[in-house]
Structure formats: C-alpha cells, structure tokens
Design an enzyme around this catalytic site. Structure first.
Site, PDB file in Angstrom:
ATOM      1  N   ALA A  89      -2.518  -8.399  -4.715  1.00  0.00           N
ATOM      2  CA  ALA A  89      -1.555  -7.319  -4.524  1.00  0.00           C
ATOM      3  C   ALA A  89      -1.550  -6.481  -5.797  1.00  0.00           C
ATOM      4  O   ALA A  89      -0.843  -6.785  -6.764  1.00  0.00           O
ATOM      5  CB  ALA A  89      -0.167  -7.875  -4.234  1.00  0.00           C
ATOM      6  N   VAL A  90      -2.385  -5.443  -5.828  1.00  0.00           N
ATOM      7  CA  VAL A  90      -2.626  -4.703  -7.067  1.00  0.00           C
ATOM      8  C   VAL A  90      -1.364  -4.015  -7.571  1.00  0.00           C
ATOM      9  O   VAL A  90      -1.241  -3.743  -8.766  1.00  0.00           O
ATOM     10  CB  VAL A  90      -3.758  -3.664  -6.884  1.00  0.00           C
ATOM     11  CG1 VAL A  90      -5.078  -4.373  -6.631  1.00  0.00           C
ATOM     12  CG2 VAL A  90      -3.446  -2.687  -5.758  1.00  0.00           C
ATOM     13  N   GLN A 125      -4.914   0.852  -4.758  1.00  0.00           N
ATOM     14  CA  GLN A 125      -5.860   0.751  -5.867  1.00  0.00           C
ATOM     15  C   GLN A 125      -5.588   1.818  -6.920  1.00  0.00           C
ATOM     16  O   GLN A 125      -5.708   1.573  -8.125  1.00  0.00           O
ATOM     17  CB  GLN A 125      -7.295   0.837  -5.347  1.00  0.00           C
ATOM     18  CG  GLN A 125      -7.683  -0.344  -4.461  1.00  0.00           C
ATOM     19  CD  GLN A 125      -9.177  -0.603  -4.400  1.00  0.00           C
ATOM     20  OE1 GLN A 125      -9.934  -0.184  -5.286  1.00  0.00           O
ATOM     21  NE2 GLN A 125      -9.612  -1.325  -3.368  1.00  0.00           N
ATOM     22  N   HIS A 145     -10.788  -6.951   4.037  1.00  0.00           N
ATOM     23  CA  HIS A 145     -10.327  -6.258   2.831  1.00  0.00           C
ATOM     24  C   HIS A 145     -11.516  -5.739   2.033  1.00  0.00           C
ATOM     25  O   HIS A 145     -12.586  -6.380   1.975  1.00  0.00           O
ATOM     26  CB  HIS A 145      -9.504  -7.208   1.958  1.00  0.00           C
ATOM     27  CG  HIS A 145      -8.099  -7.357   2.440  1.00  0.00           C
ATOM     28  ND1 HIS A 145      -7.037  -6.719   1.877  1.00  0.00           N
ATOM     29  CD2 HIS A 145      -7.584  -8.065   3.478  1.00  0.00           C
ATOM     30  CE1 HIS A 145      -5.926  -7.024   2.513  1.00  0.00           C
ATOM     31  NE2 HIS A 145      -6.240  -7.850   3.497  1.00  0.00           N
ATOM     32  N   PRO A 146     -11.374  -4.599   1.387  1.00  0.00           N
ATOM     33  CA  PRO A 146     -12.462  -4.039   0.580  1.00  0.00           C
ATOM     34  C   PRO A 146     -12.528  -4.691  -0.794  1.00  0.00           C
ATOM     35  O   PRO A 146     -11.560  -5.289  -1.266  1.00  0.00           O
ATOM     36  CB  PRO A 146     -12.063  -2.571   0.460  1.00  0.00           C
ATOM     37  CG  PRO A 146     -10.560  -2.610   0.453  1.00  0.00           C
ATOM     38  CD  PRO A 146     -10.187  -3.720   1.409  1.00  0.00           C
TER      39      PRO A 146
END
Length: 471
Positions: free
Chosen positions: A426-427, A392, A371-372
């Site tokens: 989880a944005v 994002q 993941h970034p």
C-alpha cells in the site's frame, strides 16, 4: 438480492459536533406525554379498558367493560398531575414538548390552552393511545392522517413533530411519507438527531428514551421513589455533560407522564433534577422543534449513493476495480446481506474482503498477479489503472531518478522470480525509502509468509481506495 435494513453503524466512532447554540455542552429535551382521554376505553369505541402505564400492579385489559380504577388514575393526570407540572415548568421557565394524543387533546381544552399560553411545543402522539403492532398498514395510515386533521382542528395549527410510542414496524416510514413533520421520534437508537432517507426524502429523526422516563415507575424493574428517578437523571446528565466538555455534545431526552411524575411523591425527584441541571453552565433546555431547527441548519442532510441501495450493474461498475482487475469480488459481495452498515468505507471493505478471503488459493493468486510492478513497464507506458497511477504518484514513483528506476527494476525482477507475483504494498502508507526497505525485508520471507503478507496489502489498498469514495 438480500438486504438488511437495520442501521447498526449510526455516526460510528466519531459523531459530529452538535454545535448547540451558545456553545452549550448538552441539550435537554423535556417531553410531557398527554394521553389522558386518548387511552383504551369502551367509551372511546375500544374493545377493552386500558392496562398500560398506571400505578395498578399487574393491570389487565377488561374486555367490554370500563375499568373505573384505571380511568380515575388517568383522570388524576389530567385533573391534578398536569397542573402541578405546568406550574413547575412555567415557574422555572423551562420549555416543554408535548406529545399530544389527538383525541386526548380534543377532550382536554383547558389543558391545551395552558400549553399554548406557556408557548410549549405541541407535537402529535397519534390519534389514540393504543397498540399499533397488529394494525393493518392502511388503517395506520388513515389514523395518522386523521390525527393530523384532528390535531390541527383542536390546536389551531398542524403538528410539526410526531411520536406514536406503541408503534408498528411501519410507523416511522408512514409518518415520514406524509412529508408533514420536521422531526419524528419513534426510535431509541442514538444520543443525537440524524437524517434518514425515506420515500425519496430526508427525514430528521430525534431519538427518544424509554429509560430516562417516568414510565419506569409503572414497570418492573423500575423506580419506586422520586430519589431513584433523580439519581438516574443526574447520572445520565453527568455522563453526557462530561462528553460535552470533551467536545462531543449530546442530547438528553426526559420522558414524563401527567399521571406518573405528576404525583407529589414522584415530582420531587424531577424538581431536584431540574434544579441540579440548571446549576450548570452550558445547558440548553430546548423543545424538540428547536433542536430540529438547529440540526437542519447546522447539520443538513448530505446525500451520497449508498452501496446497499445500488443495483448490480452500478455496484460492480463502481467497486469492481477496488481489488485490482478483479470485478468478480464485487459481483460476489453484491449478493451478501448488505445494509446501512456497508455504506461506509469500513463496512463495504469488510464485505469485499470477505469474498477475497473466501476465494480459492488460485483465485487469490490471480488477484495478486493482476497488480502491476511498482514503477515498472506498465507505469512507464502509462497503462496502469487510474487507481494505481494515483497511488504510485502519491509515493513519488512517477518521478524516479535513473538509479532509483534501476533499483526498482532489479528488485521487481528478483521478487517476482522468487514468489510468482509482483511485489504489492500500500504505497500511500510509505515513501520511496520505506518501499525499498520493505522490498528488501520481505524478499527474505517464505513463500507462504509472503503470500499472506501480499494478500493483507491487497486488502489495505482496497480500503484506502474505498476511503476516497465513501464516508
């Protein structure tokens, strides 16, 4: 490839609004099975007499012999029971669907004429009222074709609906493959019609009933008096009617037989129910053909690619990025016992999550490290996956102020140094403020706690991604 064909999901927790005509709260399908003259009988070329659904307790087939008592009970249905029911339904102006055994219809021309005069729907109940479970597939296919031919010859038009009853595992597929039917009913699995994809076409299925059915007068445990039948029908009606009032209108099938409910002591319970149901507003008595036409117009089939029907290459291509840069999870999930239950976001998520949960700690750590950083260098360089870019952006992380970017960089660096993987959340469930607060709170977790929390967030992200693609 292991696939499980049974559909345990159906409409799930949120069935569609039936939107019955006139805002009806319930659709009632009265079905009269016409089998008299189509049952097992040596006169019909069968090996033995009939033994199913009569008032003879413990009836057994008589090989090579006529069973006079059984025959006369079936004859009562044709001679007396049918006409009693015909008077009842025509007198109340209630439409009926006939499940007509083709050979029985051929032997009962006056009753067929009465059905047509009443403008009842005459559907097919197969060629003969016999057991099909051990019938070779080719023979069952032949009998379906012959039932359609004979029905058309006797009635004057081909049947548009089908119900075998004593069916085989092949029956639904074989009848659907004919392409001849607006609806088929050899299932008992729902309170609403539904579409089933068979042989490259969408077949409408209108489920039937074996419990709101007078056959229970001839089985144990079952009904022994008309009042019991009335009570069961009333309770079913009340439950479904209440659901309709709450915005989830359903269908109610009632199954009848001339030789059973046509008896004087039993029909009183049916008449009591019809009077009760007619005393309510918003009740639509309809034939199955009318229900089928409404459903096809209001709820036409919606096609989508089903994960359980994909080949490996398509499956991995479509779902390999659900867990960030970890296509091996989709590879392993493809080899599970997938079926219709996995053709939804919840179902497929369960299959993918199982493979993630059963992976080794090192493999799971690899998923976390794939993941970034949030609002990190990859995002600034526009090198995120399409999914991560969209996620994002949904939280406004693509439009940070200089101070916000500085804060995210500091938190990312601190978090990664402590736990050995990027901060994962989880944005889509948060705004910028909530993400920053979670950063601060979770940084105080132990490594074990945070590994578990991050894994749970990975699964949440995967579910949200699947919701973009599947029902």
């Amino acid at each position: 490839m292991i696939r499980y064909p049974r559909d345990m999901r159906g409409y799930g927790a949120n069935p569609p609004d039936a939107a019955w005509p006139g805002g009806a709260r319930i659709a009632i399908s009265m079905v009269l099975n016409y089998e008299e003259g189509g049952e097992n009988n040596v006169l019909h070329g069968d090996a033995a007499s009939e033994a199913f659904l009569s008032d003879i307790a413990g009836a057994a087939m008589w090989p090579g012999q006529r069973h006079w008592n059984m025959e006369s009970i079936y004859e009562y249905g044709a001679r007396a029971g049918f006409w009693r029911l015909h008077r009842l339904f025509t007198g109340l102006n209630i439409p009926v669907t006939i499940y007509g055994v083709a050979t029985a219809l051929a032997r009962n021309p006056e009753q067929v004429a009465a059905m047509q005069s009443a403008r009842w729907e005459v559907a097919s109940h197969g060629l003969k009222w016999v057991e099909h479970k051990d019938m070779p597939e080719d023979e069952e296919r032949r009998q379906i074709d012959e039932a359609i031919r004979l029905h058309t010859e006797v009635v004057g038009s081909p049947p548009r609906g089908w119900y075998t009853g004593r069916c085989s595992v092949n029956t639904v597929r074989l009848t659907a493959e004919t392409g001849a039917f607006d609806w088929i009913s050899d299932t008992y699995d729902d309170d609403l019609p539904y579409w089933r994809r068979i042989a490259g076409r969408d077949q409408l299925v209108i489920p039937y009933t074996l419990e709101a059915n007078d056959m229970r007068f001839a089985t144990a445990p079952g009904y022994i008096e008309g009042e019991q039948f009335f009570t069961y029908l009333k309770d079913t009606f009340d439950t479904l009617y209440a659901e309709g009032l709450a915005g989830q209108a359903k269908m109610f099938s009632v199954g009848l037989h001339n030789r059973l409910i046509g008896r004087p002591g039993k029909v009183a319970g049916l008449k009591r129910f019809l009077d009760y149901a007619r005393g309510h507003e918003g009740v639509w008595f309809a034939t199955r053909g009318q229900i089928a036409a409404h459903w096809a117009a209001t709820h036409p089939p919606v096609y989508f690619e089903r994960p359980s029907e994909m080949d490996r290459t398509t499956f991995v291509s479509r779902y390999g990025s659900i867990f960030e840069h970890s296509p091996w999870i989709a590879e392993r999930a493809f080899d599970l016992e997938l079926g219709p239950a996995h053709d939804s976001a919840i179902g497929l998520h369960n299959a993918l999550a199982r493979m993630f949960r059963s992976a080794s700690p090192d493999e799971r750590m690899g998923v976390l490290r794939a993941h970034p950083d949030l609002a990190g260098k990859l995002a600034q360089a526009k090198r995120l996956t399409a999914e991560s870019t969209s996620e994002q952006a949904s939280a406004g992380l693509d439009a940070l102020t200089d101070d916000e970017r500085t804060a995210f960089t500091r938190l990312n660096d601190t978090y990664t140094a402590r736990f050995g993987f990027p901060f994962i959340i989880a944005v889509r469930d948060h705004d910028k403020g909530g993400i920053l607060r979670a950063f601060e709170t979770r940084s105080a977790n132990s490594p074990e706690q945070e590994f578990a929390t991050a894994c749970a967030q990975v699964e949440r992200i995967a579910y949200l991604r699947l919701k973009d693609q599947l029902p």
